[in-house]
Design a protein around this motif. Sequence first.
Motif, PDB file in Angstrom:
ATOM      1  N   LYS A  90      -8.296   3.497  -3.086  1.00 25.46           N
ATOM      2  CA  LYS A  90      -8.943   4.465  -2.187  1.00 25.46           C
ATOM      3  C   LYS A  90     -10.458   4.275  -2.201  1.00 25.46           C
ATOM      4  O   LYS A  90     -11.109   4.282  -1.156  1.00 25.46           O
ATOM      5  CB  LYS A  90      -8.577   5.887  -2.574  1.00 25.46           C
ATOM      6  CG  LYS A  90      -7.132   6.244  -2.279  1.00 25.46           C
ATOM      7  CD  LYS A  90      -6.894   7.702  -2.545  1.00 25.46           C
ATOM      8  CE  LYS A  90      -5.456   8.102  -2.454  1.00 25.46           C
ATOM      9  NZ  LYS A  90      -4.619   7.419  -1.535  1.00 25.46           N
TER      10      LYS A  90
ATOM     11  N   GLU B 255      -4.309   3.514   3.206  1.00 24.96           N
ATOM     12  CA  GLU B 255      -4.782   4.074   1.935  1.00 24.96           C
ATOM     13  C   GLU B 255      -5.510   5.395   2.150  1.00 24.96           C
ATOM     14  O   GLU B 255      -5.355   6.333   1.381  1.00 24.96           O
ATOM     15  CB  GLU B 255      -5.701   3.086   1.215  1.00 24.96           C
ATOM     16  CG  GLU B 255      -4.988   1.894   0.652  1.00 24.96           C
ATOM     17  CD  GLU B 255      -3.910   2.257  -0.364  1.00 24.96           C
ATOM     18  OE1 GLU B 255      -4.086   3.214  -1.133  1.00 24.96           O
ATOM     19  OE2 GLU B 255      -2.883   1.557  -0.386  1.00 24.96           O
TER      20      GLU B 255
ATOM     21  N   ILE C 224      -9.579  -6.099  -0.275  1.00 22.95           N
ATOM     22  CA  ILE C 224     -10.532  -5.234   0.427  1.00 22.95           C
ATOM     23  C   ILE C 224     -11.968  -5.648   0.097  1.00 22.95           C
ATOM     24  O   ILE C 224     -12.814  -5.736   0.990  1.00 22.95           O
ATOM     25  CB  ILE C 224     -10.278  -3.749   0.088  1.00 22.95           C
ATOM     26  CG1 ILE C 224      -8.952  -3.293   0.701  1.00 22.95           C
ATOM     27  CG2 ILE C 224     -11.422  -2.869   0.589  1.00 22.95           C
ATOM     28  CD1 ILE C 224      -8.480  -1.929   0.236  1.00 22.95           C
TER      29      ILE C 224
ATOM     30  N   GLN D 212      -4.649  -2.414   6.110  1.00 17.98           N
ATOM     31  CA  GLN D 212      -4.969  -2.282   4.697  1.00 17.98           C
ATOM     32  C   GLN D 212      -5.725  -1.002   4.347  1.00 17.98           C
ATOM     33  O   GLN D 212      -5.412  -0.358   3.361  1.00 17.98           O
ATOM     34  CB  GLN D 212      -5.806  -3.487   4.228  1.00 17.98           C
ATOM     35  CG  GLN D 212      -5.134  -4.817   4.418  1.00 17.98           C
ATOM     36  CD  GLN D 212      -3.873  -4.952   3.592  1.00 17.98           C
ATOM     37  OE1 GLN D 212      -3.780  -4.441   2.488  1.00 17.98           O
ATOM     38  NE2 GLN D 212      -2.887  -5.645   4.129  1.00 17.98           N
ATOM     39  N   VAL D 213      -6.717  -0.668   5.150  1.00 18.04           N
ATOM     40  CA  VAL D 213      -7.628   0.412   4.774  1.00 18.04           C
ATOM     41  C   VAL D 213      -7.113   1.778   5.225  1.00 18.04           C
ATOM     42  O   VAL D 213      -7.038   2.717   4.418  1.00 18.04           O
ATOM     43  CB  VAL D 213      -9.039   0.127   5.336  1.00 18.04           C
ATOM     44  CG1 VAL D 213      -9.983   1.279   5.056  1.00 18.04           C
ATOM     45  CG2 VAL D 213      -9.579  -1.171   4.743  1.00 18.04           C
TER      46      VAL D 213
ATOM     47  N   SER E 186     -11.362   1.213  -0.293  1.00 19.67           N
ATOM     48  CA  SER E 186     -11.178   1.454   1.136  1.00 19.67           C
ATOM     49  C   SER E 186     -12.332   2.268   1.710  1.00 19.67           C
ATOM     50  O   SER E 186     -12.828   1.980   2.808  1.00 19.67           O
ATOM     51  CB  SER E 186      -9.858   2.192   1.387  1.00 19.67           C
ATOM     52  OG  SER E 186      -8.772   1.415   0.956  1.00 19.67           O
TER      53      SER E 186
END
Length: 137
Positions: A77, A64, A38, A60-61, A80
């Motif tokens: 987190k 989370e 990230i 990916q983001v 993200s």
Amino acid sequence: MVLQFKTPFMQFCSDFIDCKRQSSAGTDDEWKCKVAAINLALEIGRVEKCVDFMNFLAKQVLPELQERNMAMRPLVKAASIKFVFFLHDRFRDLLGFILYLLVAHLGSKDVVVHTYAAQAIEKILSCNVSSGDPGTT
């Protein structure tokens, strides 16, 4: 390096992220690789404006941010939320949904998570007000 070798560099970064994610899947180090991926994507995004991050955001983001267990992977987190904070202008169509997810993180017991969430919400809302956009929701 990004400016002179854009295509090979972007391919290298994409391969690195995929390789790290696959090699660490199901291990204790998975969260570390996810944070690294990230952060790498975030730094690329801050330099290179033409990269499409929608796929990365979706894979990916957002998963989370959608996780309701606030105690689970707080550093992932936070990374993200930081990703969304800096690159929110690239996701204008999803800002209403992203704001909804960020509000849930205001209740996190982790100081970094709820602070990043508050800052991201403020940044998104202030950018919409200053640009004359009546809102995203």
